[in-house]
Design a protein around this motif. Structure first.
Motif, PDB file in Angstrom:
ATOM      1  N   GLN A 153       4.649   3.269  -0.419  1.00  0.00           N
ATOM      2  CA  GLN A 153       4.196   1.889  -0.209  1.00  0.00           C
ATOM      3  C   GLN A 153       2.670   1.879  -0.069  1.00  0.00           C
ATOM      4  O   GLN A 153       2.061   2.885   0.274  1.00  0.00           O
ATOM      5  N   TYR A 191       3.327  -3.274   0.814  1.00  0.00           N
ATOM      6  CA  TYR A 191       2.489  -2.446   1.692  1.00  0.00           C
ATOM      7  C   TYR A 191       3.324  -1.664   2.701  1.00  0.00           C
ATOM      8  O   TYR A 191       4.385  -2.125   3.135  1.00  0.00           O
ATOM      9  N   ALA A 192       2.810  -0.501   3.096  1.00  0.00           N
ATOM     10  CA  ALA A 192       3.408   0.291   4.173  1.00  0.00           C
ATOM     11  C   ALA A 192       3.052  -0.417   5.478  1.00  0.00           C
ATOM     12  O   ALA A 192       1.996  -0.189   6.051  1.00  0.00           O
ATOM     13  N   SER A 193       3.930  -1.310   5.896  1.00  0.00           N
ATOM     14  CA  SER A 193       3.583  -2.268   6.947  1.00  0.00           C
ATOM     15  C   SER A 193       4.364  -2.033   8.223  1.00  0.00           C
ATOM     16  O   SER A 193       5.528  -1.619   8.197  1.00  0.00           O
ATOM     17  N   ARG A 200       4.329   5.848   3.678  1.00  0.00           N
ATOM     18  CA  ARG A 200       2.968   5.728   3.156  1.00  0.00           C
ATOM     19  C   ARG A 200       2.712   6.466   1.863  1.00  0.00           C
ATOM     20  O   ARG A 200       1.687   6.250   1.234  1.00  0.00           O
ATOM     21  N   THR A 201       3.630   7.381   1.475  1.00  0.00           N
ATOM     22  CA  THR A 201       3.376   8.062   0.194  1.00  0.00           C
ATOM     23  C   THR A 201       3.859   7.234  -0.986  1.00  0.00           C
ATOM     24  O   THR A 201       3.622   7.596  -2.129  1.00  0.00           O
ATOM     25  N   ASP A 241      -1.325   1.172   0.883  1.00  0.00           N
ATOM     26  CA  ASP A 241      -2.204   1.212   2.052  1.00  0.00           C
ATOM     27  C   ASP A 241      -2.701  -0.198   2.348  1.00  0.00           C
ATOM     28  O   ASP A 241      -3.285  -0.846   1.459  1.00  0.00           O
ATOM     29  N   ASP A 279       7.527   7.684   7.842  1.00  0.00           N
ATOM     30  CA  ASP A 279       6.920   6.460   7.345  1.00  0.00           C
ATOM     31  C   ASP A 279       6.939   6.503   5.819  1.00  0.00           C
ATOM     32  O   ASP A 279       7.360   7.486   5.217  1.00  0.00           O
TER      33      ASP A 279
END
Ligand code: PBG
Length: 338
Positions: A234, A207-209, A231-232, A236, A229
């Motif tokens: 890892q 996860y994008a943690s 997020r694209t 959600d 970050d």
């Protein structure tokens, strides 16, 4: 005062507390057990000799030069820990946009792997991350082109990285980059190079943690990533079904083991993955989780030892077969080997 609603006997007939009364019967009915064999030790290796460096956001964890790492590996083996996950602290001048250092057969992680294998051979497993973030000047796990992490070109670099790690003697290649299709491509590349026995541990549900912060301090990638970050690529943190699709793909592409990461905030994912696939499933108690427990313990708000052991046991109860944890050595000192 008397209260007897049951004509059959004393109320209540079923008393859950009976088996909890004695330590011996609590032991007898324990459903989950934790031992040193469940633990993987994530370690940070740095350049130099006879050198260690503390990491402010990971109290008790140090960056270790290769010789210092070897000494500690000896201790880990004594304690019954089966494997190490080695992370390199790449000198800033070796970080480039295209992460060339990742494919250098003599880079830091490969030298560390060779040294561990030369000294301890098959007594100990070596796990190496495959991802570009230790090597990129922008701190991302993949190649960055015009503001986009490009998937397929990144795969070529990851395959080269995996090959040089396997050549160095790595037992388990652990792609942590979250590019699509990487497990299949890396499996094929390893097999073509004669490394069909090298295992693949997929960071499948990663996860994008916000809990990776101290790790990025430890390997020095926080500055490089800056405000960026992941997020694209890892996952959600809102998603759970998607984790099952990620795991299904990685297993279909040839993963031997899968991982859920972070750990404690994602035990629901560990449970679903284990129940759905029944595959070897690891969880990563990541740097931020470790730092939180340490901080609370330092304030005297938690008992460090009790909270550490309870948190590790929780992973097993959720269905994890093993746990990567910065507590590995400390916990192993208190646990049986098997
Ligand atoms: C690199 C990687 C990270 C972690 C393990 N491998 C950081 C990240 O994805 O940014 C985090 C581990 C931890 O926080 O303990 N891809």
């Amino acid at each position: 005062m008397s209260f007897d609603p049951s004509p059959l006997g004393k109320f209540p007939a079923v008393r859950m507390r009976r088996t909890r009364q004695h330590a011996w019967s609590r032991r007898l009915v324990a459903e989950t057990r934790l031992s040193a064999s469940d633990l993987i030790w994530p370690a940070f290796v740095m350049e130099g000799n006879a050198t260690t460096e503390p990491i402010a956001s990971l109290p008790g964890v140090e960056r270790l030069s290769v010789d210092r790492l070897l000494a500690k590996v000896g201790e880990a083996i004594e304690l019954g820990i089966p494997a190490i996950a080695i992370f390199p602290v790449t000198p800033a001048d070796k970080k480039t946009p295209l992460a060339e250092e990742s494919a250098n057969p003599d880079n830091l992680i490969n030298r560390a792997t060779r040294a561990v294998k030369a000294e301890f051979g098959d007594a100990f497993g070596v796990i190496c991350d495959v991802a570009l973030d230790p090597y990129t000047s922008h701190g991302h796990d993949g190649l960055l082109v015009d503001g986009v992490i490009v998937n397929d070109d990144t795969l070529n670099v990851l395959c080269q990285q995996a090959i040089v790690q396997a050549e160095a003697g790595c037992d388990i290649i652990a792609p942590s980059d979250m590019m699509d299709g990487r497990i299949g491509r890396i499996r094929a590349a390893l097999d073509a190079a004669g490394f069909e026995q090298v295992q693949l541990l997929a960071y499948a549900a990663k996860y994008a943690s916000a809990f990776y912060g101290p790790f990025r301090d430890a390997v020095g990638s926080a500055k490089n990533l800056g405000q960026g970050d992941k997020r694209t690529y890892q996952m959600d943190p809102a998603n759970s079904d998607e984790a099952l699709r990620e795991v299904a793909l990685d297993l279909a592409e040839g993963a031997d083991m899968v991982m859920v990461k972070p750990g404690l905030p994602y035990l629901d994912i560990v449970r679903r993955v284990k129940e759905t696939f029944g595959a070897p499933t690891l969880a990563y108690q990541v740097s931020g989780e470790y730092a939180m427990l340490c901080a609370a313990a330092e304030h005297g708000w938690l008992s460090r030892e009790a909270a550490m052991l309870e948190s590790l046991l929780a992973f097993k109860r959720a269905g994890a077969d093993g746990v990567l944890s910065y507590f590995a050595l400390e916990a192993a000192r208190l646990l049986p080997k098997d």
